[in-house]
Design an enzyme around this catalytic site. Structure first.
Site, PDB file in Angstrom:
ATOM      1  N   GLU A  35       4.343  -6.269   1.020  1.00  0.00           N
ATOM      2  CA  GLU A  35       3.161  -5.733   0.345  1.00  0.00           C
ATOM      3  C   GLU A  35       3.014  -6.354  -1.046  1.00  0.00           C
ATOM      4  OE1 GLU A  35       3.000  -1.493   0.303  1.00  0.00           O
ATOM      5  OE2 GLU A  35       3.318  -1.298   2.467  1.00  0.00           O
ATOM      6  N   ARG A  78      -6.876  -0.512  -7.306  1.00  0.00           N
ATOM      7  CA  ARG A  78      -5.890  -1.535  -6.984  1.00  0.00           C
ATOM      8  C   ARG A  78      -5.920  -1.728  -5.471  1.00  0.00           C
ATOM      9  NH1 ARG A  78      -3.811  -5.166 -10.069  1.00  0.00           N
ATOM     10  NH2 ARG A  78      -1.692  -5.007  -9.242  1.00  0.00           N
ATOM     11  N   ASP A 134      -2.234  12.510  -0.109  1.00  0.00           N
ATOM     12  CA  ASP A 134      -1.319  12.416   1.021  1.00  0.00           C
ATOM     13  C   ASP A 134      -2.065  12.843   2.277  1.00  0.00           C
ATOM     14  OD1 ASP A 134       0.912  11.534  -0.400  1.00  0.00           O
ATOM     15  OD2 ASP A 134       1.524  13.566  -0.920  1.00  0.00           O
ATOM     16  N   TYR A 175      -6.159   9.801  -4.741  1.00  0.00           N
ATOM     17  CA  TYR A 175      -5.150   9.340  -3.798  1.00  0.00           C
ATOM     18  C   TYR A 175      -4.496  10.563  -3.163  1.00  0.00           C
ATOM     19  CZ  TYR A 175      -1.415   6.801  -1.580  1.00  0.00           C
ATOM     20  OH  TYR A 175      -0.567   6.272  -0.642  1.00  0.00           O
ATOM     21  N   ARG A 207      17.531  14.040  -9.133  1.00  0.00           N
ATOM     22  CA  ARG A 207      18.313  14.931  -8.280  1.00  0.00           C
ATOM     23  C   ARG A 207      19.791  14.725  -8.559  1.00  0.00           C
ATOM     24  NH1 ARG A 207      15.388  13.928  -2.457  1.00  0.00           N
ATOM     25  NH2 ARG A 207      13.303  14.676  -3.022  1.00  0.00           N
ATOM     26  N   ARG A 209       7.410  -4.302  -1.891  1.00  0.00           N
ATOM     27  CA  ARG A 209       8.326  -3.756  -0.896  1.00  0.00           C
ATOM     28  C   ARG A 209       8.169  -4.477   0.442  1.00  0.00           C
ATOM     29  NH1 ARG A 209       6.115   2.341   0.694  1.00  0.00           N
ATOM     30  NH2 ARG A 209       4.008   1.772   1.364  1.00  0.00           N
TER      31      ARG A 209
END
Length: 364
Positions: free
Chosen positions: A299, A248, A348, A346, A175, A279
């Site tokens: 994590e 994982r 959302d 995976y 961006r 994180r």
């Protein structure tokens, strides 16, 4: 008692489907092998802070129908996900934007950023990326790759970037504006008080049984319902007869700190190998909390093994082919698959909800 549907898994997919089935007058039994409902979106109150036990779940969607649907079960705040990354003591904004480029190169204009990135991409000389490293270098150049992608990704996946497929980072948004909003969706927020309240409302009208493993109690459970909606791992459903799918997993280390504010942001990534976790989540910032104490979660990614929660499917060609075999076996056996684990994808949260609603519309 005979049920119309046995729903295996009290996560988001199973709960939405159960809610829609009950609305149509169906009798549903929802079973869950964990001691709580909610699956990975489960939240709990700790010292007055809403804690996301299985990692941060930030709701975002561009589908207004899905946004309106979830807002029928909770009040959502206006939280905007604006994570930062720490690399060897330096702090960078994510996603990669003008704030990131200004910090990294001491520049101030989009033209300067584009010139540097373009030069580094040309210097990399990658025309046909064959792995993740080459893919990243061909898109963002060496500086961003080495500081913010390489070591973080290797921690996340437990493999060298040269050994990871390129498709994992087919999209690396750049961006050239000073915009730290991680998502570009029209709607974004966190339910005030957490996600568990949503699941509780979705499951109202259903019979729910916790600490109940479908695989271990299959014979008696299958007699209870006409149809079975299964949201667990498809390979386990068939005793790994064709082999095990790869995942994982994550290990969470949560602690209460006697400070008001630990890191000043909800999500802080640590991108170097020197830090073993990927994180730290500071949960109170999801709801703009001012409690005297705070709760943080580190994590740690790890290789999945029996007994661990499978979080991220390894969607390479081999595993996807195996998942398709299990999906076909499930159809032949009369099971209805749905959700992240069963589909070996995976998703959302908004996609999980949409998929459940679409399945309900077809079946009901």
């Amino acid at each position: 008692m005979k049920y119309d549907y046995l729903i295996v898994g009290a996560g988001l997919f199973g709960s939405v489907f159960a809610h829609e089935a009950v609305k149509k007058g169906k009798k549903c039994l929802v079973i869950e092998k964990r001691p709580h409902i909610g699956g990975n979106v489960y939240t709990e109150n700790t010292v007055g802070v809403t804690v996301h036990r299985y990692g941060a779940h930030i709701f975002h969607t561009s589908n207004k129908a899905v946004w309106d649907y979830v807002n029928g079960f909770a009040v959502f705040n206006n939280f905007i996900n604006s994570p930062v990354a720490v690399y060897r003591g330096e702090v960078y904004n994510l996603p990669f934007n003008m704030n990131t480029f200004a910090k990294m190169w001491g520049i101030s204009s989009p033209a300067q950023a584009k010139e540097i990135i373009g030069r580094q991409v040309r210097e990399a000389g990658v025309s046909n990326p064959k792995n993740l490293e080459e893919q990243a270098l061909s898109m963002v150049g060496a500086d961003i790759y080495h500081n913010l992608i390489k070591e973080y990704t290797e921690k996340q996946w437990g493999r060298d970037c040269k050994d990871l497929p390129a498709f994992i980072i087919k999209r690396l948004p750049l961006r050239f504006t000073y915009n730290n909003n991680y998502f570009s969706d029209a709607y974004q927020g966190i339910p005030v008080g957490g996600y568990t309240q949503i699941i509780e409302k979705l499951l109202a009208g259903c019979d729910v049984k916790l600490n109940c493993d479908f695989i271990e109690n299959r014979t008696e459970l299958e007699k209870l319902a006409d149809k079975i909606v299964y949201t667990g791992a498809a390979d386990r459903l068939f005793g790994y007869a064709c082999g095990k799918l790869e995942y994982r997993t994550l290990r969470f280390e949560t602690e209460v700190l006697d400070v008001e504010n630990f890191q000043g942001n909800a999500v802080v990534n640590y991108t170097s190998h020197e830090v073993p976790f990927t994180r730290i989540i500071e949960h109170k910032h999801f709801e703009f909390g001012s409690q005297p104490k705070t709760v943080i979660t580190r994590e740690y990614p790890d290789e999945w093994r029996d007994g661990c929660e499978p979080f991220y499917p390894v969607n390479d060609e081999k595993n996807n082919a195996l998942a398709a075999v299990y999906a076909e076996k499930a159809v032949k056996a009369g099971y209805i698959l749905g959700g992240r684990l069963a589909d070996y994808k995976y998703y959302d949260m908004d996609k999980v909800i949409l998929n459940a609603l679409e399945l309900a519309a077809r079946l009901l």
